[in-house]
Design a protein around this motif. Sequence first.
Motif, PDB file in Angstrom:
ATOM      1  N   ALA A 177       0.671  -1.284   0.015  1.00  0.00           N
ATOM      2  CA  ALA A 177      -0.004  -0.140  -0.254  1.00  0.00           C
ATOM      3  C   ALA A 177       0.903   1.140   0.060  1.00  0.00           C
ATOM      4  N   ALA A 217      -2.313   2.212  -8.583  1.00  0.00           N
ATOM      5  CA  ALA A 217      -3.699   1.857  -8.042  1.00  0.00           C
ATOM      6  C   ALA A 217      -4.305   0.944  -9.237  1.00  0.00           C
ATOM      7  N   ILE A 261      -2.316  -2.046  -6.658  1.00  0.00           N
ATOM      8  CA  ILE A 261      -1.561  -1.638  -5.480  1.00  0.00           C
ATOM      9  C   ILE A 261      -2.800  -0.435  -4.676  1.00  0.00           C
ATOM     10  N   HIS A 262      -2.754  -0.907  -3.436  1.00  0.00           N
ATOM     11  CA  HIS A 262      -3.613   0.060  -2.729  1.00  0.00           C
ATOM     12  C   HIS A 262      -3.068   1.372  -2.397  1.00  0.00           C
ATOM     13  N   VAL A 263      -3.748   2.403  -2.643  1.00  0.00           N
ATOM     14  CA  VAL A 263      -3.459   3.660  -2.473  1.00  0.00           C
ATOM     15  C   VAL A 263      -4.459   4.426  -1.725  1.00  0.00           C
ATOM     16  N   ALA A 264      -3.894   4.892  -0.561  1.00  0.00           N
ATOM     17  CA  ALA A 264      -4.685   5.659   0.560  1.00  0.00           C
ATOM     18  C   ALA A 264      -4.254   7.130   0.511  1.00  0.00           C
ATOM     19  N   ALA A 278      -5.072   2.268   5.122  1.00  0.00           N
ATOM     20  CA  ALA A 278      -4.178   1.470   3.941  1.00  0.00           C
ATOM     21  C   ALA A 278      -3.815   0.093   4.619  1.00  0.00           C
ATOM     22  N   ASN A 323      -5.875  -2.939   4.207  1.00  0.00           N
ATOM     23  CA  ASN A 323      -6.165  -3.686   3.087  1.00  0.00           C
ATOM     24  C   ASN A 323      -4.525  -4.218   2.318  1.00  0.00           C
ATOM     25  N   ALA A 324      -3.603  -3.771   2.783  1.00  0.00           N
ATOM     26  CA  ALA A 324      -1.921  -4.495   2.387  1.00  0.00           C
ATOM     27  C   ALA A 324      -1.170  -3.716   3.398  1.00  0.00           C
ATOM     28  N   VAL A 363       1.716  -1.210   4.218  1.00  0.00           N
ATOM     29  CA  VAL A 363       2.158   0.052   4.013  1.00  0.00           C
ATOM     30  C   VAL A 363       3.828   0.100   3.639  1.00  0.00           C
TER      31      VAL A 363
END
Length: 387
Positions: free
Chosen positions: A93, A112, A116-119, A141, A144-145, A147
């Motif tokens: 993330a 994203a 890839i998780h983007v917060a 974040a 989800n994954a 960081v």
Amino acid sequence: MPDRSTIYLDWNATTPPHREVLAAMRQAAEHAWANPASVHGPGRRARAWLERAREAVAALVGLDARDVILTSGGTEANNLAIAHAFPPGVPGALVVSRLEHPSVCRAAEALAEQGIHVAWAEPGPSGRVSPEAVVDAVDRAARNAPVRLVVLQAVNHETGVLQPVGEVAAIVRGRGARLLVDAVQAVGRVPAAAWEGADLVTVAAHKLRGPKGIGALVTRPGVQVRPILRGGAQERGLRPGTQDPLAAAGFAVAAERALTTPSRYAELRELRDRLEEELVRLGRAVGREPVQNGTAERAPHVSNLSWPGWRGDELCAALDLEGVAVSSGSACTAGTAEPSPVLTAMVGPERASSAVRVSLGEDTHLEEVMEALQRWSRVLARGGPLS
């Protein structure tokens, strides 16, 4: 007739190359033009400029010359830094805000799209991303994954607002992630504390009165960077392609000079404040008092004001006709019809669309600021396009 010579008040877009920089580049053009990878004498002379640039950049940011990767500029350096944290097939993330430079935000959006998780950390209307907002984004974040990277610029390119890098660095370190600091608008302008604690730092020569087309990514020891280009062994294989010794010569001298220029920028605060006060007075006199964008602590040379009744790009064009060079947003997004994403995230699209940035530099003096104000007053007196 009035003096129509251009008054340049757009130092955040780029800086005029310094005479010492140009002299070094001329010297390199005459004596060090060979391929720096060649082992013969001409190649070694060319390579010497690369190593001088590497040493100068390392001294400027406070890290080791062995960890300086020369790039084509800040954009490539940011992309390289972001890519390093997300190997293909490995979940992760990224935490970032909409206040970042387009080279960061577009790279985040591309990640994203790849899963890839983007917060996105929420900025405040003051133009500052608070440590609390970073903590919130990191926590979101992490659900989800893992960081892997947090990005926070040192100085905002549009408002000049200083970001809380030191506080965020402690948070990021405590969460086991890394911190990338885009210091392109900070080095040479504010003290090194502005990016202290970063794991990766990016720099661009043309913001330091150096040449365009060269920059650097500098890492803490032990940070392993993955290349985004494939080719030769230049820059330890992390940035393949034949380096330009002329650009390196200019970068070297610019970075060496930049160790001393923050004191000159500090002296600009009084001049910037006077300019800002006079612009507010001029706007008030015609019934269009501007509003400051970026009320948190700022770098001493930047002012960003929204002008009721004007579109920012149209006011910039009118001022250009009067010989005053300013901007309505990041130079990297110029020419687009959309308002600044940075200011939109801070204060909304209406104020963003009417914003104008003024950025002073080490050669800016009172006389030209006063002349710029006279020219600005002529534009305001004619009335805006929406009057």
